[in-house]
Design an enzyme around this catalytic site. Structure first.
Site, PDB file in Angstrom:
ATOM      1  N   ARG A 105       0.836  -1.205   0.000  1.00 43.78           N
ATOM      2  CA  ARG A 105       0.000   0.000   0.000  1.00 43.78           C
ATOM      3  C   ARG A 105       0.871   1.256   0.000  1.00 43.78           C
ATOM      4  NH1 ARG A 105      -5.160  -0.162  -1.490  1.00 43.78           N
ATOM      5  NH2 ARG A 105      -5.527   1.662  -0.221  1.00 43.78           N
ATOM      6  N   THR A 111      -4.761   6.597  -3.128  1.00 48.75           N
ATOM      7  CA  THR A 111      -5.728   6.348  -4.203  1.00 48.75           C
ATOM      8  C   THR A 111      -5.771   7.523  -5.168  1.00 48.75           C
ATOM      9  OG1 THR A 111      -7.033   4.947  -2.737  1.00 48.75           O
ATOM     10  CG2 THR A 111      -8.138   5.803  -4.700  1.00 48.75           C
ATOM     11  N   VAL A 129      -7.385  10.257 -10.428  1.00 45.60           N
ATOM     12  CA  VAL A 129      -7.850   9.188  -9.552  1.00 45.60           C
ATOM     13  C   VAL A 129      -8.575   8.089 -10.329  1.00 45.60           C
ATOM     14  CG1 VAL A 129     -10.070  10.247  -8.909  1.00 45.60           C
ATOM     15  CG2 VAL A 129      -8.904   8.715  -7.305  1.00 45.60           C
ATOM     16  N   ASN A 132      -5.687   5.261 -11.955  1.00 47.70           N
ATOM     17  CA  ASN A 132      -4.572   5.233 -11.004  1.00 47.70           C
ATOM     18  C   ASN A 132      -3.730   3.960 -11.066  1.00 47.70           C
ATOM     19  OD1 ASN A 132      -6.237   3.470  -9.636  1.00 47.70           O
ATOM     20  ND2 ASN A 132      -6.494   4.757  -7.831  1.00 47.70           N
ATOM     21  N   HIS A 135      -4.412  -1.636  -8.397  1.00 44.35           N
ATOM     22  CA  HIS A 135      -5.203  -1.915  -7.198  1.00 44.35           C
ATOM     23  C   HIS A 135      -4.348  -2.759  -6.268  1.00 44.35           C
ATOM     24  CE1 HIS A 135      -8.347  -3.402  -4.524  1.00 44.35           C
ATOM     25  NE2 HIS A 135      -7.746  -4.568  -4.647  1.00 44.35           N
TER      26      HIS A 135
END
Length: 169
Positions: A105, A111, A129, A132, A135
């Protein structure tokens, strides 16, 4: 009886979810695939010391995406997200390593790319956004759910890397 007990324990205490065996799910989104960022993303995770245990290029179905993004179903962008994610191929991956969910992360960035620091994937390669690039699972629990949605057990590999002793004490 012993075999039954071992089978039960093997399913309860699955390897791959704690310590150096923690796993996370990453998906390079259609914009990342089209922009040829897959190799760069893999390079970053390999250089960090994480182990790739599953990967596939696929065209995600709308049903699969609706299940994947179920928690976002009430958000105004939900239908657009599903449409976008099904607009081209994605690269689904499972990575393994110590604190891989949390570290991934941080490597991805926020995000919203505008909030992402330089040096993160989104900070380096994204401006919007809605596009991006990638995931990543936000928790160990989400990772387990997402991995089981995108991969069957036989598609994930357990193997010893020759350089693993240089990464973990």
């Amino acid at each position: 009886m012993i075999i039954l007990c071992l089978t039960i324990f093997a399913n309860i205490f699955k390897p791959g979810w704690t310590g150096a065996n923690e796993r996370t799910f990453l998906a390079v989104k259609p914009d990342g695939v089209q922009r040829r960022l897959v190799g760069e993303i893999i390079r970053r995770f390999e250089r960090k010391g994480f182990k790739l245990v599953g990967m596939k290029l696929l065209q995600a179905s709308e049903a699969q995406l609706r299940q994947h993004y179920w928690e976002l179903r009430e958000k105004p962008f939900y239908n657009g997200l599903v449409k976008y994610m099904s607009s081209g191929p994605i690269v689904a991956m499972v990575w393994q390593g110590l604190d891989v969910v949390k570290t991934a992360r941080k490597m991805l960035g926020e995000t919203n790319p505008a909030d992402s620091l330089p040096g993160t994937i989104r900070g380096d390669y994204c401006v919007e956004v809605g596009r991006n690039v990638i995931h990543g699972s936000d928790s160990v629990e989400s990772a387990a759910r997402e991995i089981s949605l995108w991969f069957e057990d036989h598609e994930l590999f357990c193997y010893e890397e020759c350089g693993q002793h240089w990464i973990y004490a």
